[in-house]
Design a protein around this motif. Structure first.
Motif, short mmCIF file in Angstrom:
data_model
loop_
_atom_site.label_atom_id
_atom_site.label_comp_id
_atom_site.label_asym_id
_atom_site.label_seq_id
_atom_site.Cartn_x
_atom_site.Cartn_y
_atom_site.Cartn_z
N MET A 530 0.82 -1.21 0.00
CA MET A 530 0.00 0.00 0.00
C MET A 530 0.86 1.26 0.00
N THR A 531 1.95 1.24 0.74
CA THR A 531 2.85 2.40 0.76
C THR A 531 3.46 2.62 -0.62
N ARG A 532 3.90 1.55 -1.26
CA ARG A 532 4.50 1.70 -2.59
C ARG A 532 3.47 2.20 -3.61
N GLN A 533 2.23 1.73 -3.50
CA GLN A 533 1.19 2.20 -4.41
C GLN A 533 0.87 3.66 -4.18
N ARG A 534 0.91 4.08 -2.90
CA ARG A 534 0.65 5.49 -2.57
C ARG A 534 1.69 6.40 -3.22
N ALA A 536 3.48 5.62 -5.95
CA ALA A 536 3.75 5.24 -7.34
C ALA A 536 3.70 6.43 -8.28
N ALA A 537 2.75 7.35 -8.04
CA ALA A 537 2.57 8.48 -8.95
C ALA A 537 3.78 9.41 -8.94
N THR A 538 4.52 9.41 -7.85
CA THR A 538 5.67 10.31 -7.74
C THR A 538 6.99 9.60 -7.98
N ARG A 539 6.94 8.34 -8.35
CA ARG A 539 8.17 7.56 -8.53
C ARG A 539 8.92 8.06 -9.76
N ASP A 540 10.21 8.26 -9.60
CA ASP A 540 11.05 8.74 -10.70
C ASP A 540 11.19 7.62 -11.73
N PRO A 541 11.00 7.93 -13.00
CA PRO A 541 11.11 6.88 -14.03
C PRO A 541 12.50 6.26 -14.13
N ARG A 542 13.50 6.92 -13.55
CA ARG A 542 14.87 6.36 -13.57
C ARG A 542 15.07 5.26 -12.53
N GLU A 543 14.13 5.15 -11.58
CA GLU A 543 14.28 4.15 -10.52
C GLU A 543 14.10 2.74 -11.06
N VAL A 544 15.03 1.85 -10.69
CA VAL A 544 14.90 0.43 -11.02
C VAL A 544 13.97 -0.17 -9.97
N TYR A 545 12.70 -0.27 -10.32
CA TYR A 545 11.68 -0.68 -9.35
C TYR A 545 11.50 -2.19 -9.37
N PHE A 548 8.68 -7.90 -7.73
CA PHE A 548 8.34 -9.25 -7.28
C PHE A 548 7.53 -9.25 -5.99
N SER A 549 7.77 -8.27 -5.08
CA SER A 549 6.97 -8.21 -3.85
C SER A 549 5.52 -7.86 -4.18
N ASP A 550 5.34 -6.94 -5.13
CA ASP A 550 3.98 -6.57 -5.55
C ASP A 550 3.26 -7.77 -6.14
N LYS A 551 3.98 -8.56 -6.92
CA LYS A 551 3.39 -9.74 -7.56
C LYS A 551 2.87 -10.72 -6.51
#
Length: 695
Positions: A530-534, A536-545, A548-551
């Motif tokens: 939930m924190t990562r989804q919150r 997500a909109a501000t995540r920098d596109p350069r980040e290697v995200y 597998f945890s989300d999956k």
């Protein structure tokens, strides 16, 4: 003689009073005074016995921490105790309060021991990375069973007067609290009986069972993984059994000195002092906290019920608010169960439990019940909209001067405060779950939080028996912000080629009680999701995200509570959930990552470099006031091994330049995640340490 030690005579009994408040620590003045007293007594043939007791609330609670780190001064404690033990008249230690460390070693140097009923006796040096270095490892096993000596010295846990009497550690329990009078009465009885000196060093050592020391070493290798002091304690106690007293004493001293020179001792001393320094802040110096007796809590889930339990155990009156009758009943049941557990563990009497449930604790669904609360702590769902709704209600209902606190673990306290007409009264109080067990309390200070509200937060921490750490406002504050970064680093290690199980094993071997992936399963994988989804909109596109945890979450695997996460919990013991390896393999292929083997050391280096680098940013930005605040946070809320002192102490130990070089090495793989903090670069360039910033 000094003012810290006073000698009087009564009926041919020498009475030595140790008076060095507040805990009669064995300072240089006390040691000198004791030596002078005993040397004077040696010249007076009229004296028939000597009583040593402590003025005030305790006998001697140990060494003087003000002398830590300073060059030692004669008389040294081991030699002083030997000198006391060699006295030709009976010496009686009349003890009360907390008789710990050097205080117990001093009592062991006496010939007889009498204790007040509520006395606690122990040798806690192992908690500072040391062993008892003034004869404790040699004398204790001559009085108590060797098994018990091992337990007391390697755990550091004290025993009660009743247990001490049963073990043979003391000779009598006094029927009164006046230990001067009790010691005198005992001394007179011994003189009348014609009892002479009875040095503990002259007693035979208790005979241990075969294989006891090997068994103890193996147990401690698991229980105190990686820790030097506990193993050295075993060596010293074994010396007491197998060597003449003088040789055992010499071996004890050599082992003590080796530990004094160890990184672990330095780390544990750092942790000890940091926890005493963390609440000393200029902004609340001489600032009186607000009145704190009636506490309101919004939300009766695991966190809210835990906070309520902690407050009730501290003697506060608590009103808990839930949304409806069913939730109220559930919260009442949880709090009652928590308190009943405290009764079972001897932390709370049945009478106090009954009093709490009859009057000090109330639960309901009407916010109006909070009208007279001194402090209200919101512990609802981690949603800004939900929290704003709660604070809007509190702003209308709570009395002027009431402190309004949010238990948020990530959200912007300033944004919450602005929904009210009183932002100066708003503060973040981030408890850690279970709140009635975990010691850490992040005290999150907003831009408009009043100094007396900050002081109230620290006063609450002290009353609850917790360690309060000041944190500034940012996403995740100190601990969770750093966690988010080092979690990205270990996710990166997994994408590079390690398995989650490799990571957990390496970091458990490093000193963590549980690996980070096992911890995620315990907390619930949906929390991090939930924190990562919150964000997500501000995540920098350069980040290697790492996905597998989300999956795992999206497939319904949330960890222990669903039976599967990174591990499978369907059997008696958790086992790796090999399904995760398929998710990881697919993600590597999709991202074009060629898997390679990572050593345990590289996993550790990634974990620590990310932690230290983000912590340096946290300090540089003022989210943490000092590096020691970071160390205290990670030690008490995130399972960082205490014997490593915290991430900043670790960086100073291995070298700031080593951490910086690791970051540069990992940047060759991911130059977005691995960007050196300016503070880290500055310290490395100037050859300074994080400790230099702790003043």
């Amino acid at each position: 003689m000094t003012q810290s030690v006073n000698l009087t005579l009564e009926d041919n009994i020498a009475v030595i009073e140790i008076a060095n408040p507040p805990v009669n620590a064995l300072s240089h003045a006390v040691r000198s005074g004791l030596q002078d007293a005993f040397r004077g007594i040696a010249e007076n043939d009229a004296i028939k016995a000597i009583v040593v007791y402590g003025a005030g609330r305790t006998f001697v609670a140990g060494a003087d921490i003000r002398e830590f780190g300073q060059p030692p001064k004669e008389p040294f404690l081991p030699e002083l105790i030997n000198e006391i033990e060699s006295c030709t008249r009976p010496v009686i230690a009349s003890v009360h309060g907390t008789v710990l460390g050097g205080g117990l070693e001093l009592a062991l140097g006496a010939h007889y021991r009498i204790a007040a009923p509520k006395t606690k006796l122990g040798l806690p040096e192992v908690s500072l990375g040391l062993l008892p270095g003034a004869g404790g490892t040699q004398r204790l096993p001559r009085l108590v069973p060797v098994t018990k000596a091992i337990d007391m010295i390697t755990s550091g846990k004290p025993v009660s007067a009743n247990e001490a009497l049963e073990l043979g550690l003391i000779d009598q329990i006094s029927g009164e609290d006046d230990m001067r009078a009790a010691g005198l009465a005992y001394a007179k009885a011994l003189v009348k009986q014609g009892a002479g000196p009875r040095p503990v060093s002259g007693l035979p050592c208790n005979t241990p069972e075969d294989g006891l020391f090997d068994k103890a070493r193996a147990t401690l290798a698991k229980k105190a993984r990686g820790q030097l002091a506990s193993q050295k304690c075993i060596d010293a106690i074994e010396g007491a059994v197998n060597l003449p007293f003088a040789e055992g004493l010499a071996q004890e001293r050599a082992l003590f000195r080796a530990l004094m020179d160890s990184d672990q001792r330095a780390a544990l001393i750092h942790a000890f002092f940091s926890e005493r320094q963390v609440g000393k802040l200029p902004e609340i110096k001489d600032v009186e906290p607000r009145i704190l007796e009636n506490v309101g809590i919004i939300g009766g889930g695991t966190m809210g019920s835990g906070i309520a339990t902690s407050a009730l155990l501290a003697g506060l009156t608590v009103t808990l608010i839930e949304r409806d009758a069913e939730a109220v009943a559930k919260a009442e049941g949880t709090v009652s169960k928590n308190l009943a557990g405290a009764v079972k563990r001897g932390k709370l009497s049945q009478e106090k439990f009954d009093a709490i449930m009859a009057g000090h604790f109330k639960a309901g669904s009407d916010y109006d019940a909070l009208a007279e609360a001194d402090l209200v702590i919101e512990a609802v769902f981690e949603s800004m909209d939900v929290k704003k709704e709660v604070f809007g209600k509190l702003d209308k209902i709570c009395k002027p001067g009431a402190v309004l606190a949010s238990n948020t673990s990530y959200l912007d306290v300033d944004e919450i405060a602005e929904i009210t007409s009183r932002p100066a009264d708003v503060i973040g109080l981030h408890f850690f779950s279970p709140a009635h067990v975990m010691r850490l309390l992040e005290i999150v200070v907003g831009a408009k939080t009043a100094p007396d509200v900050v002081a109230t937060g620290f006063a609450l921490a002290k009353r609850l028996g917790k360690i309060g750490v000041r944190a500034g406002v940012c996403d995740g504050f100190i601990g969770n912000r750093i966690l988010a970064t080092y979690r990205k680093a270990i996710d990166g290690a997994v994408l590079a080629g390690a398995s989650p199980f490799d990571v957990d094993r390496a970091l458990v071997d490093f000193g963590l009680a549980m690996g980070p992936f096992a911890v995620s399963d315990l907390a619930g994988l949906d929390i991090g999701y939930m924190t990562r989804q919150r964000l997500a909109a501000t995540r920098d596109p350069r980040e290697v995200y790492a996905e597998f945890s989300d999956k795992l979450c999206e497939d319904g695997h949330h960890g222990r509570k669903t039976g599967r996460g990174f591990y499978d919990y369907s059997g008696e013991q958790p086992v790796p959930n090999d399904d995760i390896l398929g998710y990881i393999s697919e993600e590597r292929a999709a991202k074009g990552i060629e898997s390679r083997s990572l050593s345990d050391q590289e996993i550790i280096d990634r974990y620590m470099a990310a932690m230290v680098n983000e912590a340096a940013l946290v300090v540089e930005e003022g989210i943490a006031q000092r590096p020691l605040d970071v160390d205290v946070t990670l030690l008490n809320g995130y399972g960082f091994p205490r014997w490593r002192g915290g991430p900043m102490q670790y960086a100073d130990t291995v070298g700031v330049d080593k951490i910086l070089n690791d970051i540069k090495r990992f940047a060759e793989e991911d130059d977005f995640l691995w960007q050196p903090a300016p503070l880290l670069e500055k310290l490395a360039a100037e050859g300074k340490t994080f400790a230099s910033l702790n003043a």
